[in-house]
Design a protein around this motif. Structure first.
Motif, PDB file in Angstrom:
ATOM      1  N   LEU A 125       0.825  -1.214   0.000  1.00 49.16           N
ATOM      2  CA  LEU A 125       0.000   0.000   0.000  1.00 49.16           C
ATOM      3  C   LEU A 125       0.858   1.262   0.000  1.00 49.16           C
ATOM      4  CD1 LEU A 125      -2.843  -1.055   2.450  1.00 49.16           C
ATOM      5  CD2 LEU A 125      -2.964  -0.837  -0.035  1.00 49.16           C
ATOM      6  N   LEU A 126       1.979   1.227   0.718  1.00 50.18           N
ATOM      7  CA  LEU A 126       2.898   2.366   0.711  1.00 50.18           C
ATOM      8  C   LEU A 126       3.443   2.601  -0.692  1.00 50.18           C
ATOM      9  CD1 LEU A 126       4.459   4.574   2.234  1.00 50.18           C
ATOM     10  CD2 LEU A 126       6.238   2.850   2.679  1.00 50.18           C
ATOM     11  N   MET A 127       3.805   1.526  -1.394  1.00 51.63           N
ATOM     12  CA  MET A 127       4.321   1.663  -2.755  1.00 51.63           C
ATOM     13  C   MET A 127       3.258   2.235  -3.701  1.00 51.63           C
ATOM     14  SD  MET A 127       7.515   0.851  -2.991  1.00 51.63           S
ATOM     15  CE  MET A 127       7.670   0.597  -4.731  1.00 51.63           C
ATOM     16  N   VAL A 128       2.016   1.812  -3.531  1.00 44.23           N
ATOM     17  CA  VAL A 128       0.929   2.365  -4.353  1.00 44.23           C
ATOM     18  C   VAL A 128       0.798   3.866  -4.094  1.00 44.23           C
ATOM     19  CG1 VAL A 128      -1.574   2.365  -4.718  1.00 44.23           C
ATOM     20  CG2 VAL A 128      -0.338   0.195  -4.559  1.00 44.23           C
ATOM     21  N   PHE A 129       0.807   4.247  -2.814  1.00 40.27           N
ATOM     22  CA  PHE A 129       0.695   5.662  -2.456  1.00 40.27           C
ATOM     23  C   PHE A 129       1.874   6.468  -2.995  1.00 40.27           C
ATOM     24  CE2 PHE A 129       1.896   9.023   0.592  1.00 40.27           C
ATOM     25  CZ  PHE A 129       0.856   9.903   0.349  1.00 40.27           C
ATOM     26  N   LEU A 130       3.083   5.950  -2.833  1.00 43.82           N
ATOM     27  CA  LEU A 130       4.263   6.682  -3.292  1.00 43.82           C
ATOM     28  C   LEU A 130       4.287   6.807  -4.811  1.00 43.82           C
ATOM     29  CD1 LEU A 130       6.959   5.241  -0.866  1.00 43.82           C
ATOM     30  CD2 LEU A 130       5.928   7.529  -0.819  1.00 43.82           C
ATOM     31  N   THR A 131       3.836   5.778  -5.518  1.00 39.89           N
ATOM     32  CA  THR A 131       3.746   5.855  -6.977  1.00 39.89           C
ATOM     33  C   THR A 131       2.794   6.977  -7.380  1.00 39.89           C
ATOM     34  OG1 THR A 131       4.221   3.498  -7.168  1.00 39.89           O
ATOM     35  CG2 THR A 131       3.171   4.548  -9.061  1.00 39.89           C
ATOM     36  N   PHE A 132       1.689   7.099  -6.665  1.00 38.40           N
ATOM     37  CA  PHE A 132       0.750   8.198  -6.918  1.00 38.40           C
ATOM     38  C   PHE A 132       1.392   9.543  -6.568  1.00 38.40           C
ATOM     39  CE2 PHE A 132      -2.230  11.139  -4.891  1.00 38.40           C
ATOM     40  CZ  PHE A 132      -3.041  11.445  -5.970  1.00 38.40           C
ATOM     41  N   LEU A 133       2.049   9.606  -5.430  1.00 30.76           N
ATOM     42  CA  LEU A 133       2.625  10.854  -4.944  1.00 30.76           C
ATOM     43  C   LEU A 133       3.722  11.381  -5.867  1.00 30.76           C
ATOM     44  CD1 LEU A 133       2.242  12.682  -2.443  1.00 30.76           C
ATOM     45  CD2 LEU A 133       4.150  11.457  -1.408  1.00 30.76           C
ATOM     46  N   PHE A 134       4.563  10.482  -6.381  1.00 33.13           N
ATOM     47  CA  PHE A 134       5.699  10.883  -7.210  1.00 33.13           C
ATOM     48  C   PHE A 134       5.386  10.850  -8.704  1.00 33.13           C
ATOM     49  CE2 PHE A 134       8.198   9.111  -3.472  1.00 33.13           C
ATOM     50  CZ  PHE A 134       8.473  10.359  -2.953  1.00 33.13           C
ATOM     51  N   ASP A 135       4.124  10.826  -9.085  1.00 31.63           N
ATOM     52  CA  ASP A 135       3.738  10.793 -10.498  1.00 31.63           C
ATOM     53  C   ASP A 135       3.856  12.190 -11.089  1.00 31.63           C
ATOM     54  OD1 ASP A 135       2.643  10.429 -12.984  1.00 31.63           O
ATOM     55  OD2 ASP A 135       0.644   9.896 -12.265  1.00 31.63           O
ATOM     56  N   GLU A 136       4.889  12.373 -11.915  1.00 31.33           N
ATOM     57  CA  GLU A 136       5.135  13.698 -12.484  1.00 31.33           C
ATOM     58  C   GLU A 136       4.116  14.078 -13.549  1.00 31.33           C
ATOM     59  OE1 GLU A 136       8.732  14.040 -14.827  1.00 31.33           O
ATOM     60  OE2 GLU A 136       8.739  11.870 -15.114  1.00 31.33           O
ATOM     61  N   LYS A 148       3.129  18.952  -5.567  1.00 26.15           N
ATOM     62  CA  LYS A 148       3.748  19.381  -6.834  1.00 26.15           C
ATOM     63  C   LYS A 148       5.261  19.214  -6.767  1.00 26.15           C
ATOM     64  CE  LYS A 148       0.307  22.674  -8.436  1.00 26.15           C
ATOM     65  NZ  LYS A 148       0.003  24.072  -8.753  1.00 26.15           N
ATOM     66  N   GLN A 149       5.839  19.569  -5.636  1.00 24.83           N
ATOM     67  CA  GLN A 149       7.287  19.427  -5.485  1.00 24.83           C
ATOM     68  C   GLN A 149       7.699  17.960  -5.442  1.00 24.83           C
ATOM     69  OE1 GLN A 149       9.361  22.016  -5.795  1.00 24.83           O
ATOM     70  NE2 GLN A 149       7.495  23.201  -6.122  1.00 24.83           N
ATOM     71  N   LEU A 150       6.930  17.151  -4.725  1.00 26.24           N
ATOM     72  CA  LEU A 150       7.236  15.724  -4.649  1.00 26.24           C
ATOM     73  C   LEU A 150       7.063  15.045  -6.010  1.00 26.24           C
ATOM     74  CD1 LEU A 150       5.644  14.782  -1.213  1.00 26.24           C
ATOM     75  CD2 LEU A 150       8.078  14.878  -1.783  1.00 26.24           C
ATOM     76  N   ALA A 151       6.111  15.505  -6.813  1.00 24.52           N
ATOM     77  CA  ALA A 151       5.887  14.923  -8.136  1.00 24.52           C
ATOM     78  C   ALA A 151       7.108  15.129  -9.037  1.00 24.52           C
ATOM     79  CB  ALA A 151       4.637  15.525  -8.774  1.00 24.52           C
ATOM     80  N   LYS A 152       7.850  16.182  -8.797  1.00 24.57           N
ATOM     81  CA  LYS A 152       9.061  16.420  -9.589  1.00 24.57           C
ATOM     82  C   LYS A 152      10.091  15.317  -9.376  1.00 24.57           C
ATOM     83  CE  LYS A 152       8.618  21.438  -9.659  1.00 24.57           C
ATOM     84  NZ  LYS A 152       9.203  22.713  -9.225  1.00 24.57           N
ATOM     85  N   LEU A 153      10.067  14.708  -8.176  1.00 22.62           N
ATOM     86  CA  LEU A 153      10.986  13.608  -7.897  1.00 22.62           C
ATOM     87  C   LEU A 153      10.667  12.366  -8.726  1.00 22.62           C
ATOM     88  CD1 LEU A 153      11.265  13.879  -4.015  1.00 22.62           C
ATOM     89  CD2 LEU A 153      13.004  14.505  -5.708  1.00 22.62           C
ATOM     90  N   LYS A 155      10.799  12.016 -11.692  1.00 21.31           N
ATOM     91  CA  LYS A 155      11.758  11.882 -12.791  1.00 21.31           C
ATOM     92  C   LYS A 155      12.866  10.898 -12.436  1.00 21.31           C
ATOM     93  CE  LYS A 155      11.015  16.582 -14.336  1.00 21.31           C
ATOM     94  NZ  LYS A 155      11.551  17.935 -14.414  1.00 21.31           N
ATOM     95  N   LEU A 156      13.123  10.736 -11.146  1.00 25.76           N
ATOM     96  CA  LEU A 156      14.164   9.813 -10.700  1.00 25.76           C
ATOM     97  C   LEU A 156      13.644   8.379 -10.806  1.00 25.76           C
ATOM     98  CD1 LEU A 156      15.282  11.661  -7.455  1.00 25.76           C
ATOM     99  CD2 LEU A 156      16.441  11.664  -9.667  1.00 25.76           C
ATOM    100  N   GLU A 157      14.452   7.519 -11.405  1.00 25.76           N
ATOM    101  CA  GLU A 157      14.048   6.132 -11.543  1.00 25.76           C
ATOM    102  C   GLU A 157      14.026   5.447 -10.179  1.00 25.76           C
ATOM    103  OE1 GLU A 157      15.433   2.155 -13.961  1.00 25.76           O
ATOM    104  OE2 GLU A 157      16.020   4.115 -14.704  1.00 25.76           O
ATOM    105  N   SER A 158      12.969   4.708  -9.908  1.00 30.35           N
ATOM    106  CA  SER A 158      12.795   3.929  -8.669  1.00 30.35           C
ATOM    107  C   SER A 158      12.742   4.787  -7.416  1.00 30.35           C
ATOM    108  CB  SER A 158      13.915   2.886  -8.533  1.00 30.35           C
ATOM    109  OG  SER A 158      13.914   2.016  -9.632  1.00 30.35           O
ATOM    110  N   VAL A 159      12.303   6.030  -7.525  1.00 33.70           N
ATOM    111  CA  VAL A 159      12.222   6.890  -6.347  1.00 33.70           C
ATOM    112  C   VAL A 159      11.239   6.323  -5.317  1.00 33.70           C
ATOM    113  CG1 VAL A 159      10.461   8.475  -7.261  1.00 33.70           C
ATOM    114  CG2 VAL A 159      12.106   9.279  -5.559  1.00 33.70           C
ATOM    115  N   GLU A 160      10.200   5.626  -5.795  1.00 27.47           N
ATOM    116  CA  GLU A 160       9.225   5.036  -4.878  1.00 27.47           C
ATOM    117  C   GLU A 160       9.880   3.959  -4.014  1.00 27.47           C
ATOM    118  OE1 GLU A 160       8.866   4.758  -8.243  1.00 27.47           O
ATOM    119  OE2 GLU A 160       7.334   6.228  -8.726  1.00 27.47           O
TER     120      GLU A 160
END
Length: 179
Positions: A125-136, A148-153, A155-160
């Motif tokens: 569930l954390l990975m699902v949330f982080l994928t949503f959070l970091f979706d640029e 918005k700032q977290l979504a910029k991250l 761009k980094l591969e595997s940031v979740e």
């Protein structure tokens, strides 16, 4: 309503069978699980509809058919058996027989693996949330500038994965030390 006729009939048959097998208690438990499953499925329906909108008719049918088979058989039947088999060291066939013929023993094994099961589910569930959070690419930001700032991250591969591992390491400090 006619689209759901088969589903309604199968549900009614299952509830009748649960009553015949375990009486009122079985019926109540199955009815509550049915309501819970339906409510949890709404979020999946939204995601599936979004994905399916982009697919051709052929792939929509395949998505629904294989998705239902994988979800129904894989996640509700096979996955719990695999977890118990891995947690106990027993074979999959032995665990399957235990689940059918020796429910009390199977339940004890499931309860003994509760921490591992909960940890896996929580990390998923954390990975699902982080994928949503970091979706640029998303347009709607519920958390405003922070999101918005977290979504910029994104761009980094595997940031979740990195963020989930950081959370896991941080939480590890709260666990009691082994003696």
């Amino acid at each position: 309503m006619t689209s759901f006729l088969l589903s309604i009939l199968v549900t009614a048959a299952a509830l009748i069978l649960s009553f015949l097998w375990a009486g009122w208690q079985g019926l109540v438990i199955c009815a509550l699980l049915t309501v819970m499953e339906v409510s949890f499925s709404f979020d999946n329906a939204v995601v599936n509809a979004t994905v399916m909108r982009q697919l051709s008719q052929v792939w929509q049918r395949r998505f629904l058919t294989w998705g239902m088979l994988i979800t129904s058989f894989g996640m509700y039947y096979l996955f719990p058996l695999i977890i118990v088999a891995l947690a106990t060291g027993h074979g999959l066939i032995e665990v399957s027989r235990m689940a059918i013929y020796h429910q009390e023993r199977y339940s004890e094994y499931v309860m003994a693996a509760h921490a591992q099961i909960s940890a896996f589910g929580g990390m998923f569930l954390l990975m699902v949330f982080l994928t949503f959070l970091f979706d640029e690419g998303k347009q709607l930001h519920w958390l405003g500038q922070i999101e918005k700032q977290l979504a910029k991250l994104g761009k980094l591969e595997s940031v979740e994965v990195i963020a989930a591992l950081a959370v896991l390491l941080a939480l590890q400090s709260f666990l009691p030390a082994d003696e």
